[in-house]
Design a protein around this motif. Sequence first.
Motif: not given
Length: 390
Positions: A322-332
């Motif tokens: 999930l962390r790897d996927a969320l990287l593309r969606l807004g996590v900085t």
Amino acid sequence: MTVSSVELESRPAGVPDGSAAADLLRTDLVPLRTLVEQARPTDVERALRARRRSLADFAVLLSDAAGDRLEDLAQSAHATTVRRFGRTVRFFAPLYLSNECVSTCTYCGFSAGNDIARRTLTPHEVVAEARELRSRGFRHLLLVSGEHARIVSKDYLVECVRLLAPEIPSISVEVQVWDADTYRRLVNAGCEGLVVYQETYDRSTYAAVHVKGKKRNYDWRLAALDRGAEAGMRRLGLGALLGLHPDWRFDALAVAAHAQALMRRWWRCEVSLALPRLRPAAGGYEPTAPVDDRTFVQLLCALRLFLPDLGISLSTREAPELRDALLRLGVTQMSAGSHTEPGGYADATDAEPQFEVSDTRPPDAVAAAVQSAGYDAVWIDTIGPRRSTL
Ligand code: SF4
């Protein structure tokens, strides 16, 4: 449905005029919460197309109707993040100073009533931990502790920061909330960031889970980031613990409104937000209102679209995929290789962790995953010269 507004008849003690906390208390969240329930597909379409989005648009993006457009939200959040932040993610590590705590909070492993192994690092042990983290690449450390004003005193915290400042370019603290004078001492010792999670913005839930101790004072905590900014902290971190209040959408609205108020009042500061999902902790705590992955993704996308300049931080509570996927969606910002017990980096310790870590990959493995996704792992990201030192 029970949703209590944070609007009050009069401003409570501890929340000064001109603060972001006071701005939040003037915001009536109840109509916005109703908007979430009433949003139709045409409202979602309009919110998705908007060039600048209001808190009302954010409410629409939290709706079930917006949940049906998750792919569109994700694409838009990705494009917004890349435009504002590029393909980068900043790495930081939590450094736990102490798990001593005199407060009782139902969801926390450090809670005073829990029969756990307690430990407080000496300032020189803190330096040893920081050096170990530095050898693993970290240049931004978040000093974390339980609430024990005698053991984890103001002087102790200032001493830890003072010793670390020559070696660690970016130091933030997530400790019990203090007055502005204490924050000023920390800034002068070399601290640049303050993290204070309100945990839940719903007053009745807040009172129910914070059973004993100084943390029970909702308003004093709510205004802590204002006091920190006034004292010269240049990075402000806020957040809510998802799963604490049964209505996650209420806390999402409140924390987003708080972030917006902080960004407006303290526009020279960098504001970032985290939404940790509750995990099992010592004392047998099990989250009562878990937030599922799809909902979590929708919330992060909505936040990014509402506040394009907001930093979004993700901890190792979340699973690697999930962390790897969320990287593309807004996590900085991301932590990596975290230990949530004091003394966990330099040596093995039997001190109790605050919560179970889900992503147990070492930092270089997380950095490799970030790079293979086409992003740069940023280990150092200073925001200008340090203020005066002691
Ligand atoms: S949440 Fe903070 S104050 Fe509450 S028990 Fe845990 S460490 Fe102590």
